[in-house]
Design a protein around this motif. Sequence first.
Motif: not given
Length: 660
Positions: A160, A177, A358, A362, A364, A366-368, A370, A406-407, A467
């Motif tokens: 990503g 990240i 979230t 993380e 909201k 903005t993925p990656g 935190f 995840r990674y 999740q």
Amino acid sequence: SGFCFCCSIIISPALLADHCLHRRSFVHTHRHDYCVLGAGPAGLQMGYFLSQTQRDYIILERNSGPGSFFNVYPRHRKLISINKVYTGRRNPEFNLRHDWNSLLSDRPDLLFKRVSTQLYPRADALPRYLSLFAEELGLRIKYGVDIGKIHVSEPAFHGGHGYRLTDQNGLEYTCGILLVCTGLWVPQEVNFFGSELVEGYESIPVDPEEYRGQAVLILGKGNSAFETAQSILGRASRIHLYSPSPVRLAWQTHYVGDLRAVNNELLDTYQLKSLDGLVEGGLEEIAIVRYDSEERNKSSRRKNPMTLPGYHNDNFSLRQPYDRVIRCLGFRFNFSIFEGAASLLHSGMARGRLPAVTAWYEGKGTPGLFVLGTASHSRDYRSSAGGFIHGFRYTIRAVHWILEQRYHNRAWPTTKLQTTQLLSWLLRRVNEASGPYQMFGVLGDIVLLRGSHFEYLEEFPLQALAQFSTLSGHRVTKSGMLVLVMQYGLNRTDTLGSGRAESEWTWAWRSNFLHPVLYYYSTIPTEQEMKHRPAGWPLPRPKAIHHMIEDFLTEWDGPMSHIQPLRRFLEHCLQTDLRAFYAESCFRFSLTYREPPIFCRLGYLKKQGVIGNRKLWQHAREAGLMPTHHDSGTPKEDMSFQNYITKAAASVASGMNFHL
């Protein structure tokens, strides 16, 4: 002509864009998989976990040392975080329940008590402790890096997009990240007529003599406001605290961010009518004007608050002028450095002072990216301890395991045990675990039921339960799952009244104080179920629920009040007998039942279990667990009896089918 700020030269506008693009290719860029922004408690805690798993990371700090916020705040230099060194216990996990300043590590000597044994320590002790933590663990920190801009960058190691950070010298740091641990440090301000006349908590003098004989109005009723009032209580002529909401006491709300008793001496002088007081009203509804008082001191410039739009009222609480008006409204997150697609959204909690994140912290949208530490408090604002060291040290550990899954395809760590050990393991956790105890209602232990065994995950974010499989790397089978949560009761009660606590285990569901609650689900709750859970509940309605009665000593080890009701609940969920038996009882069950109890199947019939001796046999007969007419009275204290039982178990196990 144009001006290149990077090179400090004047250049033709036609060539400016190409010049900057060309120069950009020569700018040295520091690349890391993980960038941790801020070397406060949250940044160091995440740095520790990243170093433990040998990840490529860097901690960027704008000041010259860790925890620089605490070099200034609190202004009157007394922390309100409990440092209870003497608990009467040697269990380090239990002691963290009462140590609100230490960070988590594998070093038993690297605790806050090393720098202070005071119950409410001096603020200077925290930066000293953080420096020790960083130095002795060898954390990778780069000081003097003031990040001014954050943008989305090219694809990162995980496929990503990543993030590009630019400091005050134009140097760039790119990372896959971004872990934001900057805390809240921008003073919260309110604009109203005359607000420019107000002094800020961040800049007021801290010498009480500066307030001798003065009338002081403080805007706010939180801990910073009361801390300020308490420091000048013996010098100021009168002190009034003004804000929209009435004061909230931490010992009533169970929220450590509300007013703590260590700061609330002004409540005495208010209620005992000694000139000080609390007033409610909107901050935007007042106006402050400055005028010279001729009646008192012609050189004195007094400030007089009034309501807007205002009407004639000669009984107005703030009608007398003040020498000082001080703003103590707390702090907010610095959103200004996040630009473009990296911009963080404002949370609806805390009047927008915090970023929206979230359930797994993380940002909201903005993925990656935190948000950790105090700035992540929007997830449990005014309901748990996620905005404070003793809370976010556990949420950071949870985020680290989410990152690993995840990674790096490393599943959340579990403890795998036989089902016969479930009761004792749960009792161990409720009596010593510090994570669920501090982050009550937010982090919970997950028990994955697998028939004859179970897998135990510690401190999973409850709001992310829908999740669970994605975040943890584990699946839930048809046997279902248990969730262990520490929570306060929903019944509103007088926290110091005579009926404030329940003591009868049959009324455990009415417990008011912190107590363990177990939820049983046959399947993972869905997002819709999580969204529409009952008000005040941390989780949706389960298939079965069990409250363990609250305990004055927070020791849930009573055989009748705690252990037996818990065992019966587990037996109901698992549909199996969880009692423990002596070898002779298992031998009898093996001869008389098609399927002996699980304790005998997993223990005695596998050549394990308890072999009787004189004391145990006597206790068993007195408790009615074995007949009193046993032939020999007690077994001989030699190996012949044990060998006999072992051989008998082997022959029975080989000659019978227990699953007929």
